[in-house]
Design a protein around this motif. Structure first.
Motif, PDB file in Angstrom:
ATOM      1  N   ASP A  45     -23.385 -52.610   8.097  1.00 22.51           N
ATOM      2  CA  ASP A  45     -24.686 -53.217   7.814  1.00 22.51           C
ATOM      3  C   ASP A  45     -25.827 -52.464   8.500  1.00 22.51           C
ATOM      4  O   ASP A  45     -26.714 -53.052   9.116  1.00 22.51           O
ATOM      5  N   LEU A  46     -25.769 -51.143   8.402  1.00 23.49           N
ATOM      6  CA  LEU A  46     -26.821 -50.254   8.909  1.00 23.49           C
ATOM      7  C   LEU A  46     -27.552 -49.662   7.713  1.00 23.49           C
ATOM      8  O   LEU A  46     -26.925 -49.389   6.687  1.00 23.49           O
ATOM      9  N   SER A  47     -28.828 -49.445   7.843  1.00 20.36           N
ATOM     10  CA  SER A  47     -29.532 -48.730   6.779  1.00 20.36           C
ATOM     11  C   SER A  47     -29.493 -47.235   7.100  1.00 20.36           C
ATOM     12  O   SER A  47     -29.335 -46.837   8.256  1.00 20.36           O
ATOM     13  N   LEU A  48     -29.632 -46.436   6.077  1.00 18.52           N
ATOM     14  CA  LEU A  48     -29.707 -44.994   6.302  1.00 18.52           C
ATOM     15  C   LEU A  48     -30.942 -44.653   7.133  1.00 18.52           C
ATOM     16  O   LEU A  48     -30.932 -43.685   7.890  1.00 18.52           O
ATOM     17  N   ASP A  49     -31.989 -45.450   7.018  1.00 19.92           N
ATOM     18  CA  ASP A  49     -33.179 -45.248   7.855  1.00 19.92           C
ATOM     19  C   ASP A  49     -32.842 -45.447   9.331  1.00 19.92           C
ATOM     20  O   ASP A  49     -33.335 -44.708  10.189  1.00 19.92           O
ATOM     21  N   ASP A  50     -32.012 -46.454   9.629  1.00 15.44           N
ATOM     22  CA  ASP A  50     -31.571 -46.673  11.012  1.00 15.44           C
ATOM     23  C   ASP A  50     -30.852 -45.437  11.547  1.00 15.44           C
ATOM     24  O   ASP A  50     -31.083 -45.013  12.677  1.00 15.44           O
ATOM     25  N   GLU A 101     -33.316 -42.518  12.089  1.00 14.19           N
ATOM     26  CA  GLU A 101     -34.125 -42.720  13.294  1.00 14.19           C
ATOM     27  C   GLU A 101     -33.302 -42.491  14.564  1.00 14.19           C
ATOM     28  O   GLU A 101     -33.754 -41.833  15.498  1.00 14.19           O
ATOM     29  N   THR A 141     -22.686 -50.105  17.092  1.00 13.41           N
ATOM     30  CA  THR A 141     -22.838 -51.023  15.963  1.00 13.41           C
ATOM     31  C   THR A 141     -21.503 -51.661  15.601  1.00 13.41           C
ATOM     32  O   THR A 141     -21.460 -52.826  15.204  1.00 13.41           O
ATOM     33  N   ALA A 163     -22.710 -43.025   4.305  1.00 13.53           N
ATOM     34  CA  ALA A 163     -23.176 -44.147   3.486  1.00 13.53           C
ATOM     35  C   ALA A 163     -22.150 -45.285   3.494  1.00 13.53           C
ATOM     36  O   ALA A 163     -22.511 -46.463   3.596  1.00 13.53           O
ATOM     37  N   CYS A 187     -22.322 -46.988   6.815  1.00 12.49           N
ATOM     38  CA  CYS A 187     -23.546 -47.803   6.884  1.00 12.49           C
ATOM     39  C   CYS A 187     -23.350 -49.124   6.148  1.00 12.49           C
ATOM     40  O   CYS A 187     -23.724 -50.182   6.655  1.00 12.49           O
ATOM     41  N   ARG A 188     -22.765 -49.057   4.979  1.00 10.81           N
ATOM     42  CA  ARG A 188     -22.514 -50.276   4.203  1.00 10.81           C
ATOM     43  C   ARG A 188     -21.593 -51.216   4.982  1.00 10.81           C
ATOM     44  O   ARG A 188     -21.860 -52.407   5.108  1.00 10.81           O
TER      45      ARG A 188
END
Length: 88
Positions: free
Chosen positions: A68-73, A76, A24, A61, A64-65
């Motif tokens: 630009d990743l979500s915690l759901d990403d 998974e 990412t 977190a 992720c911010r």
């Protein structure tokens, strides 16, 4: 306090997290990403290499911010992958 050694699944999940963050991050430097996330470059290096397989939630977190990743990403991508024997 004695820390219980991590098992193979936790170590594997840490490697998957590192792979996700590295891919990412793309062309961005570790230094740029670490600075924006508010962590040290060495911490990011250790997470990406799997040497910190269970980073703190707030570290994840912040990354992720920044990426630009979500915690759901992340959830998974780091979920246990079924073994071929499990899939039958």
């Amino acid at each position: 306090m004695v820390r219980i050694p991590l098992g193979p699944e936790e170590l594997s999940r840490g490697l998957r997290l590192g792979e996700l963050l590295r891919s990412t991050r793309g062309h961005r430097t570790m230094s740029d990403v670490a600075t924006e996330a508010g962590i040290s470059v060495e911490t990011l290096r250790k997470i990406e290499s799997g040497r910190i397989p269970t980073p703190a939630f707030f570290t994840v977190a912040a990354l992720c911010r920044t990426l630009d990743l979500s915690l759901d990403d992340v959830a998974e991508a780091t979920a246990r992958k079924p073994d071929r024997a499990d899939a039958s």
